[in-house]
Design an enzyme around this catalytic site. Structure first.
Site, short mmCIF file in Angstrom:
data_model
loop_
_atom_site.label_atom_id
_atom_site.label_comp_id
_atom_site.label_asym_id
_atom_site.label_seq_id
_atom_site.Cartn_x
_atom_site.Cartn_y
_atom_site.Cartn_z
N TYR A 156 0.83 -1.21 0.00
CA TYR A 156 0.00 0.00 0.00
C TYR A 156 0.87 1.26 0.00
CZ TYR A 156 -3.50 3.43 0.97
OH TYR A 156 -4.30 4.53 0.86
N SER A 166 -3.40 14.06 7.62
CA SER A 166 -4.35 13.62 6.60
C SER A 166 -5.76 13.54 7.16
CB SER A 166 -3.92 12.23 6.11
OG SER A 166 -4.98 11.63 5.39
N TYR A 204 -9.56 15.97 2.51
CA TYR A 204 -10.24 15.31 1.41
C TYR A 204 -11.63 15.88 1.44
CZ TYR A 204 -6.71 12.00 0.01
OH TYR A 204 -5.58 11.44 -0.50
N THR A 247 -6.54 18.51 -1.09
CA THR A 247 -6.01 17.61 -2.12
C THR A 247 -7.01 17.46 -3.25
OG1 THR A 247 -4.72 16.49 -0.46
CG2 THR A 247 -5.09 15.28 -2.51
N ARG A 305 -4.67 0.67 -8.68
CA ARG A 305 -3.43 0.35 -7.97
C ARG A 305 -3.23 -1.17 -7.90
NH1 ARG A 305 -3.64 4.72 -2.93
NH2 ARG A 305 -3.64 6.58 -4.25
N LYS A 339 -3.37 21.02 -3.32
CA LYS A 339 -2.36 19.98 -3.54
C LYS A 339 -2.73 19.11 -4.74
CE LYS A 339 -0.12 16.15 -1.02
NZ LYS A 339 -0.77 14.90 -1.44
N HIS A 373 1.04 13.11 -6.37
CA HIS A 373 0.62 12.19 -5.30
C HIS A 373 1.61 11.01 -5.19
CE1 HIS A 373 -3.15 11.59 -2.80
NE2 HIS A 373 -2.54 10.46 -2.56
N ASP A 426 6.05 18.15 -4.12
CA ASP A 426 6.37 16.81 -3.61
C ASP A 426 6.31 15.79 -4.73
OD1 ASP A 426 3.82 15.43 -3.86
OD2 ASP A 426 3.23 16.00 -1.84
N SER A 427 6.67 14.57 -4.39
CA SER A 427 6.66 13.39 -5.27
C SER A 427 8.07 13.04 -5.73
CB SER A 427 5.73 13.55 -6.47
OG SER A 427 4.39 13.74 -6.03
N ARG A 463 13.83 12.26 -1.96
CA ARG A 463 14.45 11.23 -1.12
C ARG A 463 15.74 11.69 -0.47
NH1 ARG A 463 10.23 10.02 -1.88
NH2 ARG A 463 9.26 8.16 -2.74
N GLY A 470 7.00 12.50 1.61
CA GLY A 470 5.98 11.52 1.92
C GLY A 470 6.54 10.20 2.42
N ARG A 471 6.77 9.27 1.49
CA ARG A 471 7.14 7.91 1.90
C ARG A 471 8.35 7.82 2.83
NH1 ARG A 471 5.80 7.38 -3.51
NH2 ARG A 471 4.02 6.06 -4.04
C1 LIG Z 1 0.64 5.58 2.02
C2 LIG Z 1 0.36 6.95 1.48
C3 LIG Z 1 -0.80 7.59 1.90
C4 LIG Z 1 -1.08 8.87 1.43
N1 LIG Z 1 -2.18 9.51 1.92
C5 LIG Z 1 -2.43 10.76 1.52
C6 LIG Z 1 -3.52 11.47 2.06
O1 LIG Z 1 -4.24 10.98 2.92
N2 LIG Z 1 -3.75 12.72 1.59
C7 LIG Z 1 -2.96 13.30 0.64
O2 LIG Z 1 -3.21 14.43 0.25
N3 LIG Z 1 -1.89 12.66 0.14
C8 LIG Z 1 -1.62 11.41 0.56
N4 LIG Z 1 -0.51 10.78 0.06
C9 LIG Z 1 0.37 11.48 -0.88
C10 LIG Z 1 1.47 12.27 -0.14
O3 LIG Z 1 0.91 13.37 0.54
C11 LIG Z 1 2.50 12.83 -1.12
O4 LIG Z 1 1.89 13.56 -2.14
C12 LIG Z 1 3.37 11.75 -1.74
O5 LIG Z 1 3.63 10.69 -0.84
C13 LIG Z 1 4.68 12.40 -2.17
O6 LIG Z 1 5.49 11.53 -2.82
P1 LIG Z 1 6.70 10.73 -2.11
O7 LIG Z 1 6.05 9.63 -1.34
O8 LIG Z 1 7.46 10.25 -3.29
O9 LIG Z 1 7.47 11.70 -1.23
C14 LIG Z 1 -0.21 9.51 0.52
C15 LIG Z 1 0.95 8.85 0.12
C16 LIG Z 1 1.25 7.59 0.60
C17 LIG Z 1 2.54 6.96 0.18
O1 LIG Z 2 -3.42 6.23 -0.55
C1 LIG Z 2 -3.36 7.40 -0.90
O2 LIG Z 2 -2.52 7.82 -1.70
C2 LIG Z 2 -4.30 8.35 -0.37
O3 LIG Z 2 -4.16 9.47 -0.68
C3 LIG Z 2 -5.39 8.00 0.51
C4 LIG Z 2 -6.69 8.09 0.04
C5 LIG Z 2 -7.73 7.80 0.90
C6 LIG Z 2 -7.49 7.45 2.20
C7 LIG Z 2 -6.17 7.37 2.66
C8 LIG Z 2 -5.12 7.65 1.83
#
Ligand SMILES: Cc1cc2nc3c(=O)[nH]c(=O)nc-3n(C[C@H](O)[C@H](O)[C@H](O)COP(=O)(O)O)c2cc1C
Ligand SMILES: O=C(O)C(=O)c1ccccc1
Length: 389
Positions: free
Chosen positions: A44, A126, A150, A176, A185, A258, A282, A313-314, A317, A336-337
């Site tokens: 995930y 989030s 959201y 977002t 996915r 975002k 994202h 972002d995105s 590292r 993020g990650r």
């Molecule tokens: C597991 C996971 C959950 C995420 N959940 C959200 C979220 O709830 N809301 C949101 O705006 N972005 C979410 N994102 C996107 C991050 O905010 C961000 O845009 C993204 O992780 C940036 O890329 P990077 O992981 O390469 O740094 C999520 C990303 C991951 C990996």
């Molecule tokens: O998984 C995601 O990237 C994400 O943004 C998300 C969407 C809904 C609920 C939790 C995370």
């Protein structure tokens, strides 16, 4: 105190035989996390949309840009602090909103929030967190408190979230736009793994009176129905630009959109009275085949950089990646990650490690490239290797 003091701390600890608990090359954290966690959660977090091409393109687009260091510029005194929409920050970095963190570590969002607060770095909570926003706000301390929305279909839930976020002391709203639907996915589909269906990531909703009012039975009596209601209403593919008036009318702090990748969308954000945008795909998790975020950044910065705060972002590292994003026109970056993996591997201490590594490396990258502040980085400091070479 300089961010790169962390480097000496590590070497000094080494005199007693100690080495860091986690690698200082943060690109290694994904593999370590994969060894530690089950395939569902790691798939995930590490996974992305479709064939993964946008996720890879995010990294390639940053790697193709190379810094051209300048010499003999007196870089003894350095200052990473910046001001975003008039608010001072110690460094041009914030933690991105990552939902459902309890699939990675029981301490989840409060641990990440505390690690960020200890450095004065904003943490973005989030909407889909595993911990209610009020509890995480406490953990954020007295600095910046960012809340990611959201935008729900149910206007009463939207209003309630904004009211609750304000009451809990959140200072900025990150809305977002790129997730009105969850994308295709394969890693999650092939394992039939989605955290929400297991009741994770719904804390803000299940504690919300407006959300609960939309249920036939109390959450406790029919949790499965509550989860299905969440899935049906947490985002809204019907929204259009004029709807932003609702946010402006119901949130009196800064609003950042975002998921902006096109300069015309960035202009529309400015015209709608927004304060900033996050240039983001994202983390490659929404549109497989989308433009790499770093390739989209310069045009957005050119279009609105003088009017809006431009975050990025995105794919970030390393400290060098942050320097490159700043040189391409970002005022700051979200990560993020990497911090999610830090949390998975060592809780709050793991997130602390990730923040310290990134900022130490950014400080050293700036210094060794001939800069003493983020503000002097420009596109002139980069070369671009053509794709495919
Ligand atoms: C597991 C996971 C959950 C995420 N959940 C959200 C979220 O709830 N809301 C949101 O705006 N972005 C979410 N994102 C996107 C991050 O905010 C961000 O845009 C993204 O992780 C940036 O890329 P990077 O992981 O390469 O740094 C999520 C990303 C991951 C990996
Ligand atoms: O998984 C995601 O990237 C994400 O943004 C998300 C969407 C809904 C609920 C939790 C995370």
């Amino acid at each position: 105190m300089s961010w790169s003091d962390f480097q000496y701390e590590i070497y000094l600890n080494g005199l007693t035989g100690a080495v860091p608990r986690l690698p200082t090359d943060l690109t290694r954290l994904e593999e370590l996390t994969a060894r530690r966690l089950g395939p569902g959660p790691v798939g995930y977090v590490a996974g992305s949309a479709g064939d993964g091409s946008t996720d890879r393109a995010n990294r390639t687009a940053l790697e193709r840009r190379r810094i051209v260091p300048r010499m003999l510029r007196d870089v003894r005194e350095r200052d990473l602090s910046v001001s975003l929409s008039g608010r001072p920050l110690p460094a041009p970095v914030a933690l991105a909103p990552v939902g459902v963190l309890s699939i990675l570590h029981p301490d989840a969002e409060p641990a990440a929030a505390r690690a960020a607060a200890a450095h004065g770095i904003p943490y973005t909570l989030s909407s889909a967190s595993s911990t209610p926003m009020e509890e995480v706000a406490e953990a954020m301390g007295e600095g910046e408190r960012w809340f990611q929305l959201y935008w729900p279909k149910d206007v009463e839930v939207a209003r309630s979230f904004l009211r609750r976020a304000k009451a809990a002391g959140y200072t900025a709203l990150v809305v977002t736009l790129d997730t009105p639907l969850l994308s295709w996915r394969p890693r999650d589909l092939d394992q039939a793994y989605l955290p929400f269906l297991r009741g994770v990531g719904t804390a803000n909703y299940f504690t919300d009176h407006a959300f609960r009012a939309g249920l036939a039975k109390p959450v406790e009596e029919d949790p499965q129905a509550a989860v299905m209601h969440f899935v049906a209403m947490f985002a809204d593919p019907g929204k259009t630009w004029p709807d932003l008036e609702f946010l402006r009318a119901n949130w009196d702090g800064p609003i950042v959109l975002k998921g902006v990748l096109h300069p015309d969308d960035a202009r529309a954000a400015a015209e709608a009275g927004m304060d900033g945008v996050v240039v983001s795909n994202h983390g490659g998790r929404q549109v497989a085949g989308a433009i790499a975020a770093a390739d989209a950044l310069p045009a957005v910065a050119d279009a609105v950089g003088d009017r809006l705060t431009v975050l990025f972002d995105s794919g970030v590292r390393t400290g060098a990646d942050i320097a490159k994003a700043l040189a391409l026109g970002a005022d700051g970056v979200l990560v993020g990650r990497p911090y999610a993996y830090g949390l998975a591997l060592d809780g709050q201490a793991g997130v602390d490690h990730v923040i310290r590594c990134l900022l130490a490396e950014l400080d050293l990258t700036l210094a060794l490239s001939g800069h003493t502040t983020p503000s002097t980085l420009t596109r002139e400091d980069l070369t671009e290797t053509p794709p495919g070479t």
